[in-house]
Every structure is written in C-alpha cells, then in structure tokens.
Design a protein around this motif. Structure first.
Motif, PDB file in Angstrom:
ATOM      1  N   ARG A  80       0.840  -0.586  -0.062  1.00 55.79           N
ATOM      2  CA  ARG A  80      -0.245  -0.382  -0.301  1.00 55.79           C
ATOM      3  C   ARG A  80       1.261   1.142   0.132  1.00 55.79           C
ATOM      4  O   ARG A  80       2.562   1.956   0.950  1.00 55.79           O
ATOM      5  CB  ARG A  80      -1.117   0.312   1.357  1.00 55.79           C
ATOM      6  N   ILE A  81       0.481   2.382  -0.850  1.00 54.89           N
ATOM      7  CA  ILE A  81       1.496   3.299  -1.282  1.00 54.89           C
ATOM      8  C   ILE A  81       0.839   4.203  -0.387  1.00 54.89           C
ATOM      9  O   ILE A  81      -0.579   4.508  -0.351  1.00 54.89           O
ATOM     10  CB  ILE A  81       1.594   4.042  -1.951  1.00 54.89           C
ATOM     11  N   GLU A  82       1.106   4.865   0.493  1.00 57.07           N
ATOM     12  CA  GLU A  82       0.863   6.041   1.690  1.00 57.07           C
ATOM     13  C   GLU A  82      -0.025   7.622   0.190  1.00 57.07           C
ATOM     14  O   GLU A  82       1.362   7.825  -0.125  1.00 57.07           O
ATOM     15  CB  GLU A  82       0.667   6.249   3.280  1.00 57.07           C
ATOM     16  N   ILE A  83      -0.868   8.239   0.507  1.00 50.69           N
ATOM     17  CA  ILE A  83      -1.107   8.477  -0.253  1.00 50.69           C
ATOM     18  C   ILE A  83      -0.664  10.703   0.434  1.00 50.69           C
ATOM     19  O   ILE A  83      -0.713  10.394   1.491  1.00 50.69           O
ATOM     20  CB  ILE A  83      -2.234   9.342  -0.778  1.00 50.69           C
TER      21      ILE A  83
END
Length: 86
Positions: A80-83
């Motif tokens: 998961r890539i954090e925005i």
C-alpha cells in the motif's frame, strides 16, 4: 492415494506434482467390466502467476483432498502506498 506417493516441488513460478498410483489388487479369477480410474505414474506442472517463496509452501491432505498453499516473497507482494496531502 497415500501422501507418501506424491512429490510436490516449486521452482521459480512452476508447481510440479508427480507420483504413482498403484494398481488395485484384484482377487484371482475376477475380471474388470469397467475401469474408470487409471493407475501408473503421473506428473502435472502448473505455471503460477507469481514467483513463489520456496520456503513458504505447505501441503495437506484431508479426506483424500490435497490442498497446497503457496506464499509469495515479501518483496514481491503488492504494498500500500500512502498518499500525502499538501
């Protein structure tokens, strides 16, 4: 089949099952009228859609059903890539 008669191997992204199904013992004087299940050596290879972690493969046989669980390497799993908001 006896689980000891089945060989399971995983290399890169290919799962291979092989083994030998033994012929049933037939009493003397008996004949086959119909035989639907074969016997002898077999081998099946399945290409996996991902590279498997060879140390994370688990196989279980319950009530004649073989279940194989194959894990993925941690670096290959989607993450998961954090925005970040400005």
């Amino acid at each position: 089949m006896d689980p000891a008669d089945i060989d399971i191997s995983v290399k890169e992204n290919v799962l291979t099952l092989s083994g030998e199904r033994k012929a049933p013992e037939i009493p003397e004087g008996a004949r086959w009228h119909r035989n639907e299940r074969g016997f002898g050596k077999f081998a099946r290879s399945v290409r996996l859609p991902f590279v498997a972690a060879e140390d994370k493969v688990e196989a279980r046989m319950t009530n004649g059903v073989l279940r194989i669980v194959i894990g993925r390497p941690e670096e290959d799993k989607p993450r998961r890539i954090e925005i970040k908001a400005a």
